[in-house]
Design a protein around this motif. Structure first.
Motif, mmCIF file in Angstrom:
data_model
loop_
_atom_site.group_PDB
_atom_site.id
_atom_site.type_symbol
_atom_site.label_atom_id
_atom_site.label_comp_id
_atom_site.label_asym_id
_atom_site.label_seq_id
_atom_site.Cartn_x
_atom_site.Cartn_y
_atom_site.Cartn_z
ATOM 1 N N LEU A 19 0.873 -1.173 0.000
ATOM 2 C CA LEU A 19 0.000 0.000 0.000
ATOM 3 C C LEU A 19 0.913 1.227 0.000
ATOM 4 O O LEU A 19 1.648 1.462 0.958
ATOM 5 C CB LEU A 19 -0.915 0.005 1.228
ATOM 6 C CG LEU A 19 -1.937 -1.133 1.270
ATOM 7 C CD1 LEU A 19 -2.725 -1.084 2.570
ATOM 8 C CD2 LEU A 19 -2.878 -1.031 0.097
ATOM 9 N N CYS A 146 -6.417 0.574 -4.381
ATOM 10 C CA CYS A 146 -5.149 0.455 -3.662
ATOM 11 C C CYS A 146 -4.985 -0.845 -2.884
ATOM 12 O O CYS A 146 -3.992 -1.023 -2.179
ATOM 13 C CB CYS A 146 -4.976 1.638 -2.713
ATOM 14 S SG CYS A 146 -4.755 3.217 -3.566
ATOM 15 N N SER A 151 -9.340 -0.622 0.845
ATOM 16 C CA SER A 151 -9.059 0.732 0.372
ATOM 17 C C SER A 151 -10.328 1.282 -0.253
ATOM 18 O O SER A 151 -11.110 0.549 -0.862
ATOM 19 C CB SER A 151 -7.922 0.717 -0.642
ATOM 20 O OG SER A 151 -8.367 0.293 -1.899
ATOM 21 N N CYS A 155 -8.331 6.423 -2.840
ATOM 22 C CA CYS A 155 -7.190 5.814 -3.522
ATOM 23 C C CYS A 155 -6.655 6.669 -4.665
ATOM 24 O O CYS A 155 -5.445 6.846 -4.804
ATOM 25 C CB CYS A 155 -7.562 4.424 -4.033
ATOM 26 S SG CYS A 155 -6.226 3.577 -4.909
#
Length: 403
Positions: A19, A146, A151, A155
């Motif tokens: 990430l 993401c 997420s 993102c």
């Protein structure tokens, strides 16, 4: 379709998630005020394929109305309710951008053939878009995911600060409308931008279906054992976990309670090191998920009264169809996707179902593109077992060779 991939690393303990954190924060945010050019209308179910089953939909290209665009989406599917003018700190300089926040209406069940028999429940998903610096966007929309899953709609903004501005020329932000979505089950209220102190809280979903308000897809979590206060009722809990086990109260003290205190269900670091812990951990997870599956917050009713369990419609395939409705809502003929970690599964599943609607793919940290959690779990279990078998075989070989 062009495909760009980057390898993904695995560890014995599980998948290492990539990430990419934002380097700099968003500054100088200003929510559009009355009098600004802030469109508040924005997306309908494409009935060209309403007589086809879900399997038959693969390869069928849905018609896209030229009437709709990113700035003027189909109000039966998508409504932008808040535009924010802000400055974004990238790796090279500061870029002035316009960010649109809104609600996307999607059917709980993506099967047009169902419409011949009944109207399914509809749900709302919170979405966000960054308008291309040069309108209309030359390359159309690019959706960023993401990873996680988890997420959400932030993102595209996060990626714009780093990955989407590698050349320093803002090419991606200039030529693509950037999109992101809170996929089904994500906690919409956890977004760091739509808060009282920043842009203001997200307004309620404005859509109605069969004269009833359409609600956001429920946030997914399981804490039913705790909610039912079963840890304070150990005898009742153990009767559920092991009704035929005469030593269950000792097991509660030695296994169940320590597992729970270690990290709660459904995860604990204690389980892998002791067979008894593994067995009681499994029983706890099974009971927790059984309670969770029957929780009222996940039950949705169709206009005819038929009840659906939303937990059955929250997979990657469902998300892929949601993304295609997002594409249709803004009148785009094709969709590009950037996926990191689990986001590569999202991108690959979308491209598999809608190859003719996919323009470009960027796969950052590729993971196995399993279409559902059952196949992913089975693949993960086989992988761990294969690693263990290999270690055992090498140990046996070393003994035979007196190494």
């Amino acid at each position: 379709t062009r495909l760009v991939t980057r390898p993904f690393c695995y560890s014995f303990a599980g998948t290492a998630m990539i990430l990419l954190a934002a380097l700099l924060s968003v500054a100088f945010s200003q929510v559009c005020k009355e009098g600004d050019d802030c469109p508040v209308t924005s997306g309908a179910f494409d009935d060209e394929t309403s007589d086809l089953s879900l399997r038959q939909l693969r390869g069928v290209k849905a018609a896209v109305s030229k009437e709709w665009s990113f700035l003027k989406p189909n109000p039966e599917l998508l409504i932008w309710d808040k535009r924010v003018n802000t400055s974004l700190n990238t790796t090279t300089d500061v870029v002035n951008i316009s960010i649109y926040n809104g609600w996307l209406k999607v059917p709980l069940v993506h099967d047009p053939a169902l419409l011949d028999y009944e109207l399914p429940p509809y749900v709302c998903l919170r979405v966000r878009g960054m308008a291309a610096l040069k309108q209309p966007a030359m390359n159309g929309p690019l959706l960023a995911h993401c990873g996680g899953p988890g997420s959400g709609r932030r993102c595209a903004m996060d990626m714009s600060k780093v990955n989407f501005d590698i050349d320093g020329q803002h090419s991606v932000m200039k030529d693509f409308d950037l999109l992101a979505i809170d996929q089904r089950g994500v906690n919409t209220s956890s977004d760091p931008y739509e808060t009282e102190k920043r842009w203001g809280k997200a307004p309620p979903c404005p859509f109605k279906e069969a004269e009833k308000a359409v609600k956001p897809f429920p946030t997914m979590y399981c804490n039913e054992i705790k909610r039912k206060n079963l840890l304070q009722k150990p005898k009742k809990l153990m009767e559920m976990l092991a009704p035929l086990d005469n030593t269950s109260m000792d097991a509660f003290k030695n296994y169940v309670l320590p597992i729970w205190k270690a990290a709660n269900v459904p995860y604990t670091d204690m389980a892998p090191y002791n067979e008894s812990f593994v067995r009681w951990y499994y029983r706890l997870v099974k009971l927790e998920h059984a309670f969770c599956f029957e929780a009222e917050r996940y039950k949705l009713k169709a206009p005819n009264g038929r009840e659906y369990n939303s937990l059955l419609f929250a997979g990657t395939v469902d998300l892929a169809h949601d993304l295609d409705l997002f594409r249709q809502a803004i009148g785009a003929e094709q969709l590009s996707l950037y996926g990191a970690s689990y986001g590569t599964s999202v991108a690959s599943v979308y491209a598999s179902i809608f190859p003719h609607l996919t323009f470009r793919l960027v796969m950052d940290g590729v993971v196995n593109p399993a279409p559902d959690v059952t196949l992913r779990a089975a693949s993960s279990a086989r992988g761990i077992e294969s690693v263990w078998d290999g270690l055992v075989q090498d140990c046996e070989t070393s003994v035979v060779r007196n190494m």
